[in-house]
Motif scaffolding. Sequence first.
Motif, PDB file in Angstrom:
ATOM      1  N   PHE A 155       0.775  -1.282  -0.047  1.00  0.00           N
ATOM      2  CA  PHE A 155      -0.031   0.175  -0.108  1.00  0.00           C
ATOM      3  C   PHE A 155       0.845   1.247   0.088  1.00  0.00           C
ATOM      4  O   PHE A 155       0.625   2.273  -0.651  1.00  0.00           O
ATOM      5  CB  PHE A 155      -1.017   0.116   1.206  1.00  0.00           C
ATOM      6  N   LEU A 156       1.740   1.354   0.709  1.00  0.00           N
ATOM      7  CA  LEU A 156       2.977   2.334   0.869  1.00  0.00           C
ATOM      8  C   LEU A 156       3.335   2.802  -0.647  1.00  0.00           C
ATOM      9  O   LEU A 156       3.426   3.615  -1.206  1.00  0.00           O
ATOM     10  CB  LEU A 156       3.943   2.019   1.928  1.00  0.00           C
ATOM     11  N   LEU A 157       3.991   1.579  -1.165  1.00  0.00           N
ATOM     12  CA  LEU A 157       4.720   1.760  -2.574  1.00  0.00           C
ATOM     13  C   LEU A 157       3.614   2.218  -3.401  1.00  0.00           C
ATOM     14  O   LEU A 157       4.009   3.116  -4.237  1.00  0.00           O
ATOM     15  CB  LEU A 157       5.045   0.580  -2.832  1.00  0.00           C
ATOM     16  N   LEU A 158       2.415   1.508  -3.664  1.00  0.00           N
ATOM     17  CA  LEU A 158       1.228   2.043  -4.265  1.00  0.00           C
ATOM     18  C   LEU A 158       0.886   3.600  -4.095  1.00  0.00           C
ATOM     19  O   LEU A 158       0.856   4.338  -4.930  1.00  0.00           O
ATOM     20  CB  LEU A 158       0.067   1.225  -4.464  1.00  0.00           C
ATOM     21  N   GLY A 159       1.071   3.756  -3.113  1.00  0.00           N
ATOM     22  CA  GLY A 159       0.520   5.366  -2.588  1.00  0.00           C
ATOM     23  C   GLY A 159       1.682   6.278  -2.970  1.00  0.00           C
ATOM     24  O   GLY A 159       1.212   7.238  -3.526  1.00  0.00           O
ATOM     25  N   LEU A 160       2.792   5.729  -2.912  1.00  0.00           N
ATOM     26  CA  LEU A 160       3.961   6.489  -3.276  1.00  0.00           C
ATOM     27  C   LEU A 160       4.030   6.752  -4.941  1.00  0.00           C
ATOM     28  O   LEU A 160       4.119   7.940  -5.456  1.00  0.00           O
ATOM     29  CB  LEU A 160       5.257   6.234  -2.803  1.00  0.00           C
ATOM     30  N   ILE A 186      -4.155  11.222  -6.631  1.00  0.00           N
ATOM     31  CA  ILE A 186      -3.903  11.688  -5.412  1.00  0.00           C
ATOM     32  C   ILE A 186      -5.109  11.235  -4.349  1.00  0.00           C
ATOM     33  O   ILE A 186      -4.874  10.840  -3.401  1.00  0.00           O
ATOM     34  CB  ILE A 186      -4.252  13.243  -5.361  1.00  0.00           C
ATOM     35  N   LEU A 187      -6.314  10.899  -5.112  1.00  0.00           N
ATOM     36  CA  LEU A 187      -7.505  10.123  -4.194  1.00  0.00           C
ATOM     37  C   LEU A 187      -6.634   8.631  -3.957  1.00  0.00           C
ATOM     38  O   LEU A 187      -7.141   8.196  -2.632  1.00  0.00           O
ATOM     39  CB  LEU A 187      -8.621   9.976  -5.008  1.00  0.00           C
ATOM     40  N   LEU A 188      -6.430   8.087  -4.918  1.00  0.00           N
ATOM     41  CA  LEU A 188      -5.504   6.498  -4.715  1.00  0.00           C
ATOM     42  C   LEU A 188      -4.510   6.847  -3.884  1.00  0.00           C
ATOM     43  O   LEU A 188      -4.507   5.918  -2.778  1.00  0.00           O
ATOM     44  CB  LEU A 188      -5.210   6.134  -6.017  1.00  0.00           C
ATOM     45  N   ALA A 189      -3.449   7.712  -3.590  1.00  0.00           N
ATOM     46  CA  ALA A 189      -2.661   7.846  -2.754  1.00  0.00           C
ATOM     47  C   ALA A 189      -3.211   7.947  -1.279  1.00  0.00           C
ATOM     48  O   ALA A 189      -2.486   7.418  -0.457  1.00  0.00           O
ATOM     49  CB  ALA A 189      -1.529   9.053  -3.091  1.00  0.00           C
ATOM     50  N   ALA A 190      -4.053   8.950  -1.206  1.00  0.00           N
ATOM     51  CA  ALA A 190      -4.597   9.045   0.307  1.00  0.00           C
ATOM     52  C   ALA A 190      -5.268   7.850   0.585  1.00  0.00           C
ATOM     53  O   ALA A 190      -4.876   7.385   2.000  1.00  0.00           O
ATOM     54  CB  ALA A 190      -6.114  10.129   0.181  1.00  0.00           C
ATOM     55  N   PHE A 191      -5.956   6.993  -0.272  1.00  0.00           N
ATOM     56  CA  PHE A 191      -6.458   5.704   0.269  1.00  0.00           C
ATOM     57  C   PHE A 191      -5.408   4.686   0.506  1.00  0.00           C
ATOM     58  O   PHE A 191      -5.492   4.153   1.725  1.00  0.00           O
ATOM     59  CB  PHE A 191      -7.159   5.057  -1.035  1.00  0.00           C
ATOM     60  N   CYS A 192      -4.084   4.610  -0.209  1.00  0.00           N
ATOM     61  CA  CYS A 192      -3.137   3.767   0.185  1.00  0.00           C
ATOM     62  C   CYS A 192      -2.263   4.158   1.344  1.00  0.00           C
ATOM     63  O   CYS A 192      -2.066   3.359   2.262  1.00  0.00           O
ATOM     64  CB  CYS A 192      -2.388   3.700  -0.894  1.00  0.00           C
ATOM     65  N   PHE A 193      -2.155   5.580   1.652  1.00  0.00           N
ATOM     66  CA  PHE A 193      -1.385   6.138   2.861  1.00  0.00           C
ATOM     67  C   PHE A 193      -2.573   5.792   4.246  1.00  0.00           C
ATOM     68  O   PHE A 193      -1.787   5.644   5.154  1.00  0.00           O
ATOM     69  CB  PHE A 193      -1.219   7.322   2.763  1.00  0.00           C
ATOM     70  N   SER A 238      -1.360   2.581   5.267  1.00  0.00           N
ATOM     71  CA  SER A 238       0.021   2.068   5.282  1.00  0.00           C
ATOM     72  C   SER A 238       0.719   3.120   6.183  1.00  0.00           C
ATOM     73  O   SER A 238       1.688   2.742   6.774  1.00  0.00           O
ATOM     74  CB  SER A 238       0.691   2.179   3.772  1.00  0.00           C
ATOM     75  N   SER A 239       0.556   4.467   6.058  1.00  0.00           N
ATOM     76  CA  SER A 239       1.362   5.476   6.805  1.00  0.00           C
ATOM     77  C   SER A 239       0.513   6.536   7.131  1.00  0.00           C
ATOM     78  O   SER A 239       0.201   7.465   6.427  1.00  0.00           O
ATOM     79  CB  SER A 239       2.621   5.911   5.914  1.00  0.00           C
ATOM     80  N   LYS A 240       0.377   6.558   8.648  1.00  0.00           N
ATOM     81  CA  LYS A 240      -0.519   7.703   9.289  1.00  0.00           C
ATOM     82  C   LYS A 240       0.497   8.800   8.998  1.00  0.00           C
ATOM     83  O   LYS A 240      -0.474   9.887   8.590  1.00  0.00           O
ATOM     84  CB  LYS A 240      -0.682   7.566  10.791  1.00  0.00           C
ATOM     85  N   ARG A 241       1.567   9.079   8.858  1.00  0.00           N
ATOM     86  CA  ARG A 241       2.641  10.208   8.728  1.00  0.00           C
ATOM     87  C   ARG A 241       2.145  10.788   7.364  1.00  0.00           C
ATOM     88  O   ARG A 241       1.673  11.922   7.215  1.00  0.00           O
ATOM     89  CB  ARG A 241       3.958  10.246   9.048  1.00  0.00           C
ATOM     90  N   LEU A 242       2.228  10.015   6.267  1.00  0.00           N
ATOM     91  CA  LEU A 242       2.059  10.312   4.946  1.00  0.00           C
ATOM     92  C   LEU A 242       0.442  10.732   4.663  1.00  0.00           C
ATOM     93  O   LEU A 242       0.408  11.617   3.798  1.00  0.00           O
ATOM     94  CB  LEU A 242       2.766   9.269   3.880  1.00  0.00           C
ATOM     95  N   HIS A 243      -0.315   9.973   5.434  1.00  0.00           N
ATOM     96  CA  HIS A 243      -1.601  10.389   5.079  1.00  0.00           C
ATOM     97  C   HIS A 243      -2.128  11.693   5.600  1.00  0.00           C
ATOM     98  O   HIS A 243      -2.637  12.427   5.129  1.00  0.00           O
ATOM     99  CB  HIS A 243      -2.515   9.209   5.785  1.00  0.00           C
ATOM    100  N   LEU A 244      -1.572  11.887   6.865  1.00  0.00           N
ATOM    101  CA  LEU A 244      -1.767  13.331   7.670  1.00  0.00           C
ATOM    102  C   LEU A 244      -1.216  14.152   6.704  1.00  0.00           C
ATOM    103  O   LEU A 244      -1.836  15.394   6.480  1.00  0.00           O
ATOM    104  CB  LEU A 244      -1.257  13.148   8.986  1.00  0.00           C
TER     105      LEU A 244
END
Length: 121
Positions: A8-13, A34-41, A44-50
């Motif tokens: 999920f992190l890789l796909l989000g990045l 960007i919507l997909l990145a938000a979904f993946c983050f 996978s990563s609270k910090r990147l999602h925030l």
Amino acid sequence: MVIKRGLFLLLGLIALVLGLLGIVLPLLPTVPFILLAAFCFARSSKRLHLWLMTHPWFADTLTQWQQQGAMRKSLKRKAMLVSILSFSFSIIVVPILWVKGVLIVMALILLWYLKTIPEIE
């Protein structure tokens, strides 16, 4: 679980990079990536999602989409205008007739999809 989170992190990045490239490249959409990145983050990563949810360029749109499944009318018009301009440029530049046809079909599908998104006044 770690592998799933890493994927999920890789796909989000990847989605984030493609979304950022979509700002300047015709035919590469920004919002869906960007919507997909938000979904993946979020998975996978609270910090990147925030970071993404509070980023000045994306925060309002992502929050509206997340809470209401809708976007501002002005943003929707801008998305349609930029899509029309970028597809028109690509259709003019591409010399192959069948590719022009595919681009026209893709543009119509994208414009139809954008038109069906609910609006916030």
